[in-house]
Scaffold this motif. Structure first.
Motif, PDB file in Angstrom:
ATOM      1  N   LEU A 157       0.843  -1.191   0.000  1.00 53.30           N
ATOM      2  CA  LEU A 157       0.000   0.000   0.000  1.00 53.30           C
ATOM      3  C   LEU A 157       0.878   1.240   0.000  1.00 53.30           C
ATOM      4  N   THR A 242      -5.657   4.622   2.764  1.00 53.50           N
ATOM      5  CA  THR A 242      -4.201   4.469   2.633  1.00 53.50           C
ATOM      6  C   THR A 242      -3.497   5.713   3.186  1.00 53.50           C
ATOM      7  N   GLN A 256      -7.792  -1.858   5.588  1.00 52.78           N
ATOM      8  CA  GLN A 256      -6.502  -1.874   4.895  1.00 52.78           C
ATOM      9  C   GLN A 256      -6.119  -3.290   4.482  1.00 52.78           C
TER      10      GLN A 256
END
Length: 737
Positions: A157, A242, A256
């Motif tokens: 990420l 994010t 997430q």
């Protein structure tokens, strides 16, 4: 789907540069530059002050520095020759086909690479999407995979603000704050489709449709793909999905992990990548296994339980911690809110879905565990040291009631470090002289490392002293700057000029400040510590660095106590704390200390890699026998350390106070009776020959084993291509010498 090479960020940046410097853009957009022999000066020499201001980010530097200055550099023939040499090395590196991986495991192909999932990646301080050891290990994994030619892509990420930044108040209390990453000025490339629009994936999160775009980071021959939800077509709350690494509450964490796991698989699809192996580096990405199963169900029309074996055959899992808090679990209610739509797509009932993550089947209060899911749906799992493998088998025996503990299917592959990143250029140059110009291509070869004994003591010690000078200078600079920002009085600010002494025995301690890591163990008996630090003839000094998790109040109190000791009259020039620990500070520490101190409560250190980095730089470890040090430590017939020191007994007790007492007493005795006398036994030129012999033993015994070239070879042989006829030949990687 692949970006048009004529409009890449590297080409756009190159268009801004004078013609002789255009290849700088190619280097800036490939982190390969950061582990070459010329890594210190290539960009820094253009404008040292701007290099510092932009956080050692080559893209930001080249976009910011004046064109006038660039033209000055472009007419420097010496600089241009260095640039041409490095650019030619990059071209050769990227085009090399006869790599180690192609020779020993051709079944892993570029068409079907390994997909390596991790929540954080620590590649370089200019890309702050890491928090600590897990991310640094992941970054080193990518680098050695690139060097050895292992077809692999990373999935992670891209955090708008990354992990929190640390500053300490006048009282020494940790304050957390964040800084926006400017993606457009980082060595990143947004992946575009044939129409020039961002390639996106979609998934349902919190009952809303979320879109994520994909960025690529080039790491040598390996691509790292990072998902980013900060888009205008997302709900404002989803744009922050994010935003932070390990920030927020349980809802943020599960969201997430849905994005990393399920979104990561969809990103691979969008990019046209069909992996041969899915490697989950820690349990954060375990949801990816469900998406792989869903794709197989859609492709074949079979049931979940019919495709389960196929998913397992293509998936492996690495667990990194025996600390329970390191294994994410989610309540059934939270799973309901995120997956009520999803289990039907798998053809599963709610109970069947929850059972995939349950340690105890049939218990209605059992939470959904990510590690449990990963263990259930992968064909192979490993801990990150021999001892951690044993501890993990004991931890998870509940999942295998029909097997004895020693038959629980969790093996181990001991972590290593990327030697070319962590070895100081000054020592790399020394190794080139005595071990061969291509030493960095043979880091797994014990016979090559045995040549360290041929290095004159004076030469090794001289270079080590230069690196220690650099550490002291860096520490003074950082602490002076921090005191200025806090508005401390002029006397305290000026006192940093006397902080630490390069001639004094220097200890390093840097890691996350959590109670089990016992950051203040050396100062447990304060009067005894004062006698050690303040000895007028044979003093010691220590440099601390590291962060406490924002929710860890006790970890913050440990830092606060250390800050108080930094100002104690008897210790103020002997104890230093460097704020806002990052890769740059880590390099200065592991390259400059005499002794690396590691004293967690056993057996909670899964592996640890900072002490391994120290070995490549001639530092010596003083550690409890936990993690990798159980395998690295060597003693003679009398139990005296040959390549370092072992703290306490090779055992653990549930009585923490007793263990702390035993270990602190052992540490004091080692310091007083062995470490300090050995260091200060110096000849008329100030060279401690006995100490240097232990430095050489630290290098000779640890360097060929605890490196990521060996580690990657183990993953290929045991996990990525099991059954392949892989042998541990000296790994001749196409790497910069």
């Amino acid at each position: 789907m692949v970006n048009d090479s004529s409009v890449t960020p590297a080409n756009r940046l190159g268009a801004r540069l004078p013609l002789p410097l255009k290849r700088l853009a190619d280097l800036a957009y490939n982190y390969w530059w950061s582990w070459t022999s010329d890594r210190i000066s290539l960009f820094q020499n253009i404008d040292p002050e701007e290099w510092q201001r932009c956080g050692h980010n080559p893209v930001a530097l080249l976009e910011t520095v004046s064109y006038d200055r660039l033209t000055q550099v472009a007419e420097d023939p010496t600089y241009l020759k260095r640039l041409q040499t490095l650019a030619a090395q990059l071209d050769q590196y990227m085009s090399e086909r006869n790599t180690w991986a192609n020779r020993v495991a051709p079944q892993i192909s570029q068409e079907h690479p390994v997909a390596y999932f991790c929540a954080e990646f620590g590649l370089h301080e200019s890309l702050p999407i890491y928090s600590g050891g897990l991310g640094i290990l992941a970054g080193d994994h990518l680098k050695s995979a690139a060097d050895l030619g292992v077809p692999l892509v990373g999935l992670g990420l891209l955090y708008r603000q990354g992990y929190f930044r640390q500053r300490l108040s006048r009282s020494g209390w940790q304050e957390d704050y964040y800084i926006d990453n400017q993606f457009e000025k980082l060595p990143l490339e947004l992946m575009l489709n044939d129409q020039g629009s961002a390639i996106t994936i979609e998934l349902q999160v919190r009952q809303r449709l979320v879109r994520a775009q994909i960025w690529r980071v080039q790491v040598g021959r390996v691509s790292l793909y990072l998902l980013d939800t900060d888009r205008e077509d997302n709900d404002p709350i989803d744009r922050w999905l994010t935003g932070h690494l390990y920030g927020g509450n349980q809802e943020t964490r599960i969201a997430q992990e849905v994005l990393l796991g399920i979104g990561g698989v969809r990103a691979l699809q969008a990019l046209g990548i069909e992996p041969s192996v899915y490697h989950l580096n820690e349990g954060h990405a375990a949801f990816c296994l469900l998406e792989v199963a869903k794709l197989e169900i859609q492709r074949t029309g079979k049931s979940f339980y019919d495709v389960e074996a196929s998913v397992r055959d293509r998936s492996i899992f690495t667990t990194h911690t025996p600390v329970p808090a390191g294994h994410d679990v989610f309540s059934a209610d939270l799973i309901d809110s995120y997956f009520a739509h999803y289990w039907a797509e798998l053809g599963l009932s709610r109970e069947q879905f929850l059972a995939l993550g349950a340690r105890r089947l049939g218990d209605p209060w059992e939470p959904f565990g990510m590690t449990v899911l990963a263990l259930r749906l992968t064909r192979a799992a490993n801990g990150v040291s021999e001892l951690h493998g044993q501890v993990s088998r004991k931890m998870w025996t509940i999942l295998y009631p029909d097997r004895p503990e020693d038959k629980v299917p969790i093996s181990h592959i001991t972590n290593g470090v990327h030697a070319r990143t962590w070895t100081a250029p000054l020592l790399a140059d020394l190794y080139a002289q005595y071990m061969g110009e291509d030493w960095s291509s043979h880091v797994v070869d014990p016979q090559m490392w045995a040549k360290v004994d041929q290095v004159p003591d004076e030469e090794l010690w001289h270079r080590h002293q230069i690196l220690k000078d650099r550490l002291v200078a860096h520490t003074r600079f950082k602490i002076k700057h921090a005191r200025q920002l806090r508005g401390e009085d002029h006397g305290l600010i000026q006192a940093t000029n006397q902080l630490l002494d390069p001639k004094v025995l220097t200890i390093g301690f840097a890691r996350r400040f959590s109670p089990y890591k016992r950051g203040a163990l050396l100062l447990r008996d304060f009067e005894r510590a004062i006698r050690l630090f303040g000895n007028p003839e044979r003093p010691i000094q220590i440099v601390f660095s590291g962060k406490a998790h924002p929710a860890d109040e006790e970890g913050k109190r440990i830092i606060q106590r250390l800050m108080e000791w930094c100002k104690h009259p008897a210790l103020q020039n002997r104890v230093a704390f460097v704020e806002d620990y990052d890769i740059f500070t880590a390099q200065k520490l592991v390259q400059g200390v005499d002794v690396w101190l590691n004293n967690p409560r056993r057996p909670l250190e899964a592996s640890g890699t900072s002490g391994q980095k120290v070995c490549f730089n001639g530092g010596i470890n003083c550690s409890v026998l936990d993690g990798w040090w159980c395998e690295g430590y060597q003693a003679d017939a009398n139990g005296k350390g040959i390549n370092g020191w072992a703290i306490g007994e090779d055992a653990n007790t549930s009585d923490q106070d007793l263990q702390d007492q035993i270990d602190s007493e052992s540490l004091y005795q080692l310091m007083e009776q062995e470490i300090v006398p050995l260091y200060y036994d110096q000849d008329e030129n100030g060279v401690p020959h006995g100490w240097v012999q232990m430095m050489k033993a630290s290098i000779r015994t640890n360097a060929p084993v605890f490196n990521t070239d060996r580690m990657i070879a183990d993953y290929v042989a045991k996990m990525y291509a099991p059954g392949a006829p892989i042998h541990m030949e000296p790994i001749l990687a196409s790497v910069p010498s």
